[in-house]
Design an enzyme around this catalytic site. Structure first.
Site, PDB file in Angstrom:
ATOM      1  N   THR A   1      27.903  15.330   4.604  1.00  0.00           N
ATOM      2  CA  THR A   1      27.101  16.009   3.579  1.00  0.00           C
ATOM      3  C   THR A   1      27.005  17.497   3.878  1.00  0.00           C
ATOM      4  O   THR A   1      27.115  18.345   2.972  1.00  0.00           O
ATOM      5  CB  THR A   1      25.695  15.388   3.519  1.00  0.00           C
ATOM      6  OG1 THR A   1      25.813  13.979   3.334  1.00  0.00           O
ATOM      7  CG2 THR A   1      24.879  15.965   2.382  1.00  0.00           C
TER       8      THR A   1
ATOM      9  N   ARG B   1      37.999  13.513   6.084  1.00  0.00           N
ATOM     10  CA  ARG B   1      38.791  12.299   6.254  1.00  0.00           C
ATOM     11  C   ARG B   1      38.586  11.330   5.093  1.00  0.00           C
ATOM     12  O   ARG B   1      37.550  11.339   4.434  1.00  0.00           O
ATOM     13  CB  ARG B   1      38.398  11.595   7.555  1.00  0.00           C
ATOM     14  CG  ARG B   1      38.759  12.330   8.817  1.00  0.00           C
ATOM     15  CD  ARG B   1      38.108  11.690  10.026  1.00  0.00           C
ATOM     16  NE  ARG B   1      36.662  11.835   9.991  1.00  0.00           N
ATOM     17  CZ  ARG B   1      35.813  11.121  10.713  1.00  0.00           C
ATOM     18  NH1 ARG B   1      36.258  10.190  11.535  1.00  0.00           N
ATOM     19  NH2 ARG B   1      34.518  11.319  10.623  1.00  0.00           N
TER      20      ARG B   1
ATOM     21  N   LYS C   1      26.548  14.660   8.509  1.00  0.00           N
ATOM     22  CA  LYS C   1      27.615  15.600   8.901  1.00  0.00           C
ATOM     23  C   LYS C   1      28.593  15.829   7.753  1.00  0.00           C
ATOM     24  O   LYS C   1      28.957  16.970   7.457  1.00  0.00           O
ATOM     25  CB  LYS C   1      28.322  15.064  10.142  1.00  0.00           C
ATOM     26  CG  LYS C   1      29.243  16.042  10.810  1.00  0.00           C
ATOM     27  CD  LYS C   1      29.674  15.568  12.160  1.00  0.00           C
ATOM     28  CE  LYS C   1      30.437  14.268  12.128  1.00  0.00           C
ATOM     29  NZ  LYS C   1      29.674  13.037  11.943  1.00  0.00           N
TER      30      LYS C   1
ATOM     31  N   LYS D   1      27.308   1.722   7.465  1.00  0.00           N
ATOM     32  CA  LYS D   1      27.140   3.167   7.375  1.00  0.00           C
ATOM     33  C   LYS D   1      27.343   3.721   5.972  1.00  0.00           C
ATOM     34  O   LYS D   1      26.749   4.709   5.581  1.00  0.00           O
ATOM     35  CB  LYS D   1      28.103   3.860   8.358  1.00  0.00           C
ATOM     36  CG  LYS D   1      27.869   5.358   8.508  1.00  0.00           C
ATOM     37  CD  LYS D   1      28.772   5.927   9.594  1.00  0.00           C
ATOM     38  CE  LYS D   1      28.593   7.429   9.716  1.00  0.00           C
ATOM     39  NZ  LYS D   1      29.136   8.147   8.555  1.00  0.00           N
TER      40      LYS D   1
ATOM     41  N   PHE E   1      31.563  11.812  14.098  1.00  0.00           N
ATOM     42  CA  PHE E   1      30.494  11.390  14.994  1.00  0.00           C
ATOM     43  C   PHE E   1      29.923  12.558  15.798  1.00  0.00           C
ATOM     44  O   PHE E   1      29.914  13.691  15.313  1.00  0.00           O
ATOM     45  CB  PHE E   1      30.940  10.245  15.895  1.00  0.00           C
ATOM     46  CG  PHE E   1      30.984   8.918  15.201  1.00  0.00           C
ATOM     47  CD1 PHE E   1      29.911   8.483  14.441  1.00  0.00           C
ATOM     48  CD2 PHE E   1      32.091   8.095  15.284  1.00  0.00           C
ATOM     49  CE1 PHE E   1      29.937   7.255  13.778  1.00  0.00           C
ATOM     50  CE2 PHE E   1      32.129   6.860  14.632  1.00  0.00           C
ATOM     51  CZ  PHE E   1      31.046   6.450  13.884  1.00  0.00           C
TER      52      PHE E   1
ATOM     53  N   ALA F   1      36.159   8.533  15.163  1.00  0.00           N
ATOM     54  CA  ALA F   1      36.021   9.394  16.342  1.00  0.00           C
ATOM     55  C   ALA F   1      35.664   8.599  17.591  1.00  0.00           C
ATOM     56  O   ALA F   1      35.973   9.012  18.705  1.00  0.00           O
ATOM     57  CB  ALA F   1      34.972  10.469  16.101  1.00  0.00           C
TER      58      ALA F   1
ATOM     59  N   PHE G   1      15.290  16.625   5.957  1.00  0.00           N
ATOM     60  CA  PHE G   1      14.858  15.413   5.282  1.00  0.00           C
ATOM     61  C   PHE G   1      13.451  15.659   4.723  1.00  0.00           C
ATOM     62  O   PHE G   1      12.736  16.550   5.192  1.00  0.00           O
ATOM     63  CB  PHE G   1      14.837  14.223   6.242  1.00  0.00           C
ATOM     64  CG  PHE G   1      16.212  13.716   6.614  1.00  0.00           C
ATOM     65  CD1 PHE G   1      17.367  14.389   6.265  1.00  0.00           C
ATOM     66  CD2 PHE G   1      16.350  12.534   7.331  1.00  0.00           C
ATOM     67  CE1 PHE G   1      18.624  13.917   6.605  1.00  0.00           C
ATOM     68  CE2 PHE G   1      17.605  12.043   7.680  1.00  0.00           C
ATOM     69  CZ  PHE G   1      18.748  12.736   7.319  1.00  0.00           C
TER      70      PHE G   1
ATOM     71  N   TRP H   1      21.499  18.577   0.501  1.00  0.00           N
ATOM     72  CA  TRP H   1      21.436  17.231  -0.078  1.00  0.00           C
ATOM     73  C   TRP H   1      20.632  17.248  -1.380  1.00  0.00           C
ATOM     74  O   TRP H   1      21.030  16.632  -2.369  1.00  0.00           O
ATOM     75  CB  TRP H   1      20.803  16.261   0.929  1.00  0.00           C
ATOM     76  CG  TRP H   1      20.654  14.862   0.407  1.00  0.00           C
ATOM     77  CD1 TRP H   1      21.614  13.899   0.324  1.00  0.00           C
ATOM     78  CD2 TRP H   1      19.463  14.269  -0.129  1.00  0.00           C
ATOM     79  NE1 TRP H   1      21.099  12.739  -0.213  1.00  0.00           N
ATOM     80  CE2 TRP H   1      19.777  12.946  -0.501  1.00  0.00           C
ATOM     81  CE3 TRP H   1      18.152  14.721  -0.322  1.00  0.00           C
ATOM     82  CZ2 TRP H   1      18.843  12.074  -1.062  1.00  0.00           C
ATOM     83  CZ3 TRP H   1      17.212  13.859  -0.874  1.00  0.00           C
ATOM     84  CH2 TRP H   1      17.555  12.553  -1.242  1.00  0.00           C
TER      85      TRP H   1
END
Length: 651
Positions: free
Chosen positions: A91, A113, A89, A124, A385, A354, A473, A502
């Site tokens: 990214t 943030r 998210k 994470k 999130f 979140a 991906f 990405w």
């Protein structure tokens, strides 16, 4: 050159690690000086303060200068219920902003943030984005930044110390002794003391010696009901062993209870409390929702830490802390300016989680960015999130307080997460993905799209156009992506676009940017609406969110929560919006319930008041307000090259 006149990004294949990309950009391409970033963004020299070579604090005065300028297009990026690995998210937020800016030539800001040290060194990772869609230098972004989270920690813990110090002295001193020590001879009432006098209905122009004995007692004694204290200490680290602690157990923390005989033995002045992670602190929520320094002062001073035995709310100002907290936070109110790998501007500000807080960057960062980009520009802001928590809070809390109306919601989905929601094996950090996730499996993707469809339906309830970003991906097949795209269109999404930012940077998100641009141009802002009326009873607001957004059959409130609801409504806090703390991995409170669970109820175990920030905070299921660490945390991989000073292994 790209559309902004900067050197075009030249992605490498295979894609290096995030930190390698960041360091390569810095060394091989070179950053724009932060002065040039500010100038290109439209800031005057007096409107920012450089913080090293790659960061700057932005003064809120820019809003005053541009107050008559129209706002740009407001876009929120959210996601489906993620796997523990995250679905990109942040990214996507950065990649979309790069595409709008460096590829399409639009004035654009990303607003994100500040990451917490907890997940950075836990599971994470950071929140700079990733690959060729990230904020650089990423190690400066992820480690300390400009110290805002440390300021939040300091302010929160000063207030916690004030609470226990006041309890210690009130439990051992008479009213007269308390007043004498609070107002020693020759020292008048301070500014924060005058606020308490006004609250009590006492003339703030009086001198301490002019107060009646009754007024002195009312002023000096807060008279805490200790069972109502919800304020906890914080630190910006995942540490499960601090969830429940006993404080005041040292030999110096003993008192002779007030009113007892001098021969009475001293008692240990201890109590049970706990720690939260800093980003769950109400101070962080205040930072994210405050409109300016004056509003920050009012919100911090109004934070309720507990109640008196006469059921009156006790605030930071009652404890004499409001002004001091604001002094600690005075620089933190300014957003931090940085840049992406394609030299487009980013504002980084606030960092509430979140799942256990509001989950969005600050109102002021969005406001500054919207003025700087102007009518035809774009501000891409991220909601943390899944859309069931971050997006819902963005609309119902952040937009309600700011008055801003988004034109488009971008929901990030991955084939990997949809396979999990379709019944695929569990996904765990640090473990290899099962075969189902690296091989084509149309059946799992088809079944898992129900989760994405529910999020699309939820977003449309707020009256905004929805674009789905299918974050690609390397193992995703064209057939799998087409299944996702068609499910989105059938569910009423404005568009659904595969994005490969990405690996390719802004160019890889150019189709997504075009879809967002079109969705914004075709959006009717008059359709925007909130999910509930804040004037409804607290129980009803929690039920509406639980049924409409989560799909729950109903809500069960614990005895503690019922007592707190009564207390809050009697104290005048019943009309505040709701910020539910629950797992991010499912619509329900059961993190293992994937897809779109049915036949479940939401269990509210307690409700905390964040009266200063302006919301109530129900804690549901077994959600923890400070995470723990896994067996092999991320910090195992982090080190430093002692010759060059370069950080190693940070993602």
């Amino acid at each position: 050159m790209d559309a902004c006149g900067h050197p075009k990004l030249s992605p490498k294949n295979p894609v290096p690690s995030d930190i390698q990309i960041s360091q390569d950009i810095v060394k091989e391409v070179g950053l724009l000086s932060i002065e040039d970033v500010a100038r290109e963004a439209g800031l005057n020299e007096e409107e920012y303060f450089s913080w090293g070579i790659a960061k700057a604090k932005v003064s809120l005065s820019v809003r005053d200068r541009l107050k008559d300028e129209p706002n740009g297009n407001y876009v929120v990026v959210t996601g489906i219920n993620p796997t523990p690995l995250g679905e990109g998210k942040s990214t996507t937020t950065i990649g979309l902003a790069q595409a709008l800016g460096s590829t399409l030539g639009k004035k654009c800001f990303a607003c994100i943030r500040q990451p917490s040290q907890g997940p950075t060194f836990g599971i994470k990772g950071g929140a700079a984005g990733g690959g060729y869609a990230q904020v650089v230098p990423m190690e400066e972004f992820n480690l300390h930044l400009t110290g805002d989270i440390h300021a939040v920690t300091a302010a929160n813990n000063l207030l916690a110390a004030a609470i226990d110090t006041r309890l210690f002295h009130e439990d051992s001193q008479s009213d007269e002794a308390l007043f004498r020590r609070l107002c020693p001879n020759g020292k008048g009432f301070s500014l924060v003391m005058k606020r308490r006098l006004k609250k009590l209905g006492i003339d703030p122009n009086k001198k301490p010696e002019d107060l009646t004995p009754e007024e002195k007692s009312a002023f000096a004694r807060l008279d805490f009901d200790k069972n109502t204290i919800t304020w906890q200490r914080v630190l910006d680290t995942c540490d499960r062993h601090l969830r429940n602690v006993e404080i005041g157990v040292g030999p110096k923390e003993k008192i002779r209870p007030r009113g007892t005989d001098p021969s009475t033995p001293k008692e240990q002045h201890s109590r049970l409390t706990g720690f939260d992670i800093t980003v769950a602190s109400e101070v962080m929520a205040v930072l994210a929702l405050a409109r300016d320094l004056a509003d920050l002062r009012e919100k911090l001073g109004s934070m309720v830490v507990g109640y008196s035995n006469s059921k009156q709310p006790i605030t930071a100002d009652d404890l004499g802390c409001g002004g001091a907290l604001t002094v600690l936070m005075k620089d933190a109110i300014m957003p931090t300016l940085m840049q992406t790998v394609e030299r487009t501007p980013v504002l980084v500000h606030a960092g509430p989680f979140a799942n256990i807080a509001t989950g969005n960057s600050s109102i002021v960062a969005d406001e500054v960015a919207l003025k700087l980009v102007g009518k035809d520009g774009f501000v891409v802001t991220e909601a943390g999130f899944g859309a069931d928590i971050g997006m819902e809070k963005f609309f119902n809390i952040k937009c309600r307080q700011s008055g801003l109306k988004p034109k488009c919601a971008v929901i990030v989905a991955t084939v990997r997460a949809l396979k999990m929601h379709g019944g695929g094996p569990a996904v765990s950090a640090g473990k290899p993905l099962a075969a189902e996730y690296v091989e084509e499996n149309i059946d799992l993707v088809t079944k898992g799209c129900c989760n994405l469809v529910k999020h699309i339906e939820n977003a449309k309830k707020f009256g905004v156009n929805v674009v789905v970003a299918i974050n690609k991906f390397k193992n995703d097949t064209d057939a799998e992506i087409e299944v996702v795209r068609q499910s989105c269109i059938d569910a009423g999404a404005h568009d659904a676009v595969m994005s490969n930012h990405w690996a390719e940077g802004g160019v890889g998100a150019s189709n997504l940017a075009l879809a967002v641009e079109k969705a914004c141009s075709e959006n009717d802002e008059t359709n925007f609406r909130f999910l509930y009326d804040v004037n409804l009873p607290i129980r009803e607001k929690v039920k509406i969110i639980s049924k409409e957004i989560y799909g729950a059959d109903g809500v069960d409130f614990s005895d503690m929560a019922e007592t707190q609801i009564k207390q809050y409504e009697e104290a005048g806090f019943g009309a505040l919006p709701i910020c539910i703390a629950k797992t991010q991995y499912s619509f329900s409170c059961d993190a293992t319930a994937k897809g779109v669970p049915t036949g479940f109820r939401i269990a509210v175990r307690e409700i905390r008041s964040c009266a200063g920030a302006g919301f109530l905070y129900p804690i549901c299921g077994d959600i923890m307000t400070i995470p723990g660490l896994p067996t092999r945390p991320g910090f195992y991989d982090v080190d430093i090259n002692t010759e060059s000073g370069e950080v190693i292994g940070l993602f």
